[in-house]
Design a protein around this motif. Structure first.
Motif, PDB file in Angstrom:
ATOM      1  N   TYR A   1       1.584   9.771   6.298  1.00 44.83           N
ATOM      2  CA  TYR A   1       1.470  11.037   5.121  1.00 44.83           C
ATOM      3  C   TYR A   1       1.622  12.411   5.633  1.00 44.83           C
ATOM      4  O   TYR A   1      -0.017  12.273   6.011  1.00 44.83           O
ATOM      5  CB  TYR A   1       1.309  10.994   3.506  1.00 44.83           C
TER       6      TYR A   1
ATOM      7  N   GLY B   1      -1.952   5.971 -10.209  1.00 46.29           N
ATOM      8  CA  GLY B   1      -2.392   5.202  -9.495  1.00 46.29           C
ATOM      9  C   GLY B   1      -2.744   3.807 -10.265  1.00 46.29           C
ATOM     10  O   GLY B   1      -2.366   2.873  -9.644  1.00 46.29           O
TER      11      GLY B   1
ATOM     12  N   SER C   1       0.420  -1.096   0.383  1.00 43.14           N
ATOM     13  CA  SER C   1      -0.281   0.092  -0.152  1.00 43.14           C
ATOM     14  C   SER C   1       0.833   0.921   0.164  1.00 43.14           C
ATOM     15  O   SER C   1       0.547   2.460  -0.895  1.00 43.14           O
ATOM     16  CB  SER C   1      -1.025   0.351   0.946  1.00 43.14           C
ATOM     17  N   LYS C   2       2.233   1.529   0.739  1.00 42.84           N
ATOM     18  CA  LYS C   2       2.754   2.531   0.131  1.00 42.84           C
ATOM     19  C   LYS C   2       3.626   2.850  -0.673  1.00 42.84           C
ATOM     20  O   LYS C   2       3.655   3.588  -1.271  1.00 42.84           O
ATOM     21  CB  LYS C   2       3.925   1.985   2.021  1.00 42.84           C
TER      22      LYS C   2
ATOM     23  N   LEU D   1       0.345  10.019  -4.355  1.00 41.13           N
ATOM     24  CA  LEU D   1       0.138  11.416  -3.468  1.00 41.13           C
ATOM     25  C   LEU D   1       1.571  11.769  -4.193  1.00 41.13           C
ATOM     26  O   LEU D   1       2.217  13.229  -4.087  1.00 41.13           O
ATOM     27  CB  LEU D   1       0.337  11.440  -2.342  1.00 41.13           C
TER      28      LEU D   1
ATOM     29  N   TYR E   1       0.881   4.355  -2.497  1.00 37.90           N
ATOM     30  CA  TYR E   1       0.756   5.813  -1.798  1.00 37.90           C
ATOM     31  C   TYR E   1       1.892   6.602  -2.576  1.00 37.90           C
ATOM     32  O   TYR E   1       1.303   7.837  -2.366  1.00 37.90           O
ATOM     33  CB  TYR E   1      -0.231   5.969  -1.201  1.00 37.90           C
TER      34      TYR E   1
END
Length: 91
Positions: A41, A84, A15-16, A23, A19
């Protein structure tokens, strides 16, 4: 605006990576892992976090949940979306 949003994940590292990409595309610095294995974050407008569920059960999506990230241009919205999809998300 929000103070924080925390999402559950069965694999914080995967997941990191996702993101960090999406992000990062809108100018948010890479997430930092804390002593409990959670990723955070932090920005002047709020904090976004990723954690394994504290009850030990599998992570599940929020029913009707929405998370909005601030973008100051259509180009950043597109960059966020493209990062994404490139990182395994579905459009």
């Amino acid at each position: 605006m929000f103070s924080h949003v925390l999402v559950g994940s069965d694999d914080v590292a995967i997941s990191k990576k996702f993101y960090d990409a999406v992000l990062g595309a809108i100018g948010v610095p890479e997430g930092k892992i804390d002593g409990k294995g959670r990723a955070f974050y932090r920005t002047p407008t709020g904090t976004f976090g990723i954690s394994k569920p504290i009850d030990g059960n599998a992570a599940t999506p929020a029913n009707g949940g929405t998370i909005g990230f601030i973008c100051d241009s259509p180009d950043k919205v597109k960059a966020f979306h493209d990062a994404g999809v490139a990182s395994g998300g579905k459009s």
